[in-house]
Design a protein around this motif. Structure first.
Motif, PDB file in Angstrom:
ATOM      1  N   ASN A  66       0.832  -1.213   0.000  1.00 34.46           N
ATOM      2  CA  ASN A  66       0.000   0.000   0.000  1.00 34.46           C
ATOM      3  C   ASN A  66       0.865   1.260   0.000  1.00 34.46           C
ATOM      4  O   ASN A  66       0.555   2.242  -0.696  1.00 34.46           O
ATOM      5  CB  ASN A  66      -0.951   0.011   1.195  1.00 34.46           C
ATOM      6  N   LEU A  67       1.950   1.235   0.775  1.00 32.35           N
ATOM      7  CA  LEU A  67       2.847   2.390   0.784  1.00 32.35           C
ATOM      8  C   LEU A  67       3.502   2.580  -0.578  1.00 32.35           C
ATOM      9  O   LEU A  67       3.611   3.698  -1.072  1.00 32.35           O
ATOM     10  CB  LEU A  67       3.929   2.220   1.859  1.00 32.35           C
ATOM     11  N   ARG A  68       3.910   1.490  -1.183  1.00 31.09           N
ATOM     12  CA  ARG A  68       4.541   1.596  -2.501  1.00 31.09           C
ATOM     13  C   ARG A  68       3.538   2.082  -3.550  1.00 31.09           C
ATOM     14  O   ARG A  68       3.896   2.808  -4.472  1.00 31.09           O
ATOM     15  CB  ARG A  68       5.168   0.260  -2.882  1.00 31.09           C
ATOM     16  N   ALA A  70       1.252   4.151  -2.967  1.00 24.25           N
ATOM     17  CA  ALA A  70       1.157   5.598  -2.741  1.00 24.25           C
ATOM     18  C   ALA A  70       2.327   6.340  -3.375  1.00 24.25           C
ATOM     19  O   ALA A  70       2.249   7.552  -3.585  1.00 24.25           O
ATOM     20  CB  ALA A  70       1.109   5.884  -1.240  1.00 24.25           C
ATOM     21  N   LEU A  71       3.392   5.652  -3.689  1.00 21.44           N
ATOM     22  CA  LEU A  71       4.556   6.282  -4.304  1.00 21.44           C
ATOM     23  C   LEU A  71       4.431   6.374  -5.827  1.00 21.44           C
ATOM     24  O   LEU A  71       5.256   7.009  -6.482  1.00 21.44           O
ATOM     25  CB  LEU A  71       5.821   5.489  -3.963  1.00 21.44           C
ATOM     26  N   ILE A  84       6.127  13.171   1.069  1.00 17.90           N
ATOM     27  CA  ILE A  84       5.450  11.939   1.516  1.00 17.90           C
ATOM     28  C   ILE A  84       6.101  10.726   0.864  1.00 17.90           C
ATOM     29  O   ILE A  84       6.337   9.711   1.518  1.00 17.90           O
ATOM     30  CB  ILE A  84       3.945  12.006   1.172  1.00 17.90           C
ATOM     31  N   ARG A  85       6.426  10.840  -0.427  1.00 18.10           N
ATOM     32  CA  ARG A  85       7.067   9.721  -1.129  1.00 18.10           C
ATOM     33  C   ARG A  85       8.394   9.351  -0.479  1.00 18.10           C
ATOM     34  O   ARG A  85       8.716   8.174  -0.344  1.00 18.10           O
ATOM     35  CB  ARG A  85       7.308  10.095  -2.599  1.00 18.10           C
ATOM     36  N   ALA A  88       7.550   7.732   2.884  1.00 21.75           N
ATOM     37  CA  ALA A  88       6.857   6.468   2.659  1.00 21.75           C
ATOM     38  C   ALA A  88       7.795   5.412   2.079  1.00 21.75           C
ATOM     39  O   ALA A  88       7.704   4.232   2.426  1.00 21.75           O
ATOM     40  CB  ALA A  88       5.658   6.676   1.734  1.00 21.75           C
ATOM     41  N   VAL A  91       9.870   4.127   4.948  1.00 21.91           N
ATOM     42  CA  VAL A  91       9.029   3.290   5.809  1.00 21.91           C
ATOM     43  C   VAL A  91       8.731   1.956   5.119  1.00 21.91           C
ATOM     44  O   VAL A  91       8.798   0.893   5.742  1.00 21.91           O
ATOM     45  CB  VAL A  91       7.718   4.022   6.178  1.00 21.91           C
ATOM     46  N   ALA A  92       8.418   1.977   3.848  1.00 22.35           N
ATOM     47  CA  ALA A  92       8.119   0.743   3.109  1.00 22.35           C
ATOM     48  C   ALA A  92       9.320  -0.207   3.133  1.00 22.35           C
ATOM     49  O   ALA A  92       9.150  -1.418   3.298  1.00 22.35           O
ATOM     50  CB  ALA A  92       7.716   1.064   1.676  1.00 22.35           C
TER      51      ALA A  92
END
Length: 195
Positions: A66-68, A70-71, A84-85, A88, A91-92
């Protein structure tokens, strides 16, 4: 787990009410030469915990995906989106490492649980066979000793000595066979312990 130790409550694998997994093993292993269970542990509990770790790894993997997502470029373009990218993505990557650790632990626990179950199943067979052999040996030795006493007793009529000798030999053979059965059960247990 003995009766003097409380059960451990574990959350259900996919949320919901808690579940308690308990397993009872025999406590008397003396026929096989052990004062306690030679293969302790609760394979059901180990398997449950391993599967929970794998489930957690699956959840972590979905979170990282999900995080990826969002990127992806279609998420938008702006300074705040770029910030954010960057966060994220970091974090990912960290979440993915956690997923790998959880999955390895969970998979290892599931494999160990299966091996533990197999060894414990074999040990129970050995214990049952050992208990039977020990009981049979005790009875047969008692009868062999009785007939040996009759043979050795000077008050036994000479006409009965041959019959008592045959009976003593028969019971001694049964006792010897039971002792061999006990030795086999001990060997089976040793094999199970070595697994």
């Amino acid at each position: 787990q003995g009766p003097d130790r409380p059960g451990i409550h574990l959350p259900a694998a996919h949320g919901g009410a808690e579940s308690e997994v308990t397993m009872t093993r025999p406590t008397d292993w003396s026929s096989l030469g052990y004062s306690s269970d030679p293969i302790p542990g609760d394979h059901s509990r180990v398997d449950l915990i391993g599967r929970q770790y794998v489930g957690t790894a699956d959840s972590i993997l979905r979170a990282a995906e999900n995080l990826r997502t969002a990127l992806a470029p279609n998420f938008g373009e702006s300074e705040s989106v770029d910030a954010i990218r960057e966060v994220a993505g970091d974090v990912a990557d960290r979440v993915s490492r956690a997923e790998d650790r959880y999955r390895k632990v969970g998979d290892a626990m599931v494999v160990y649980a299966a091996a533990l179950r197999g060894a414990q199943d074999e040990s129970l067979i050995a214990l049952t066979n050992g208990n039977t052999a020990e009981s049979n040996a005790r009875s047969a030795n008692s009868m062999a000793n009785y007939y040996q006493g009759q043979v050795d007793n000077p008050n036994t009529p000479p006409a009965n000595v041959a019959s008592h000798t045959d009976s003593q030999t028969n019971w001694q053979n049964k006792a010897d066979a039971a002792e061999r059965g006990l030795a086999t059960a001990i060997g089976t247990l040793q094999t199970a312990i070595g697994k």
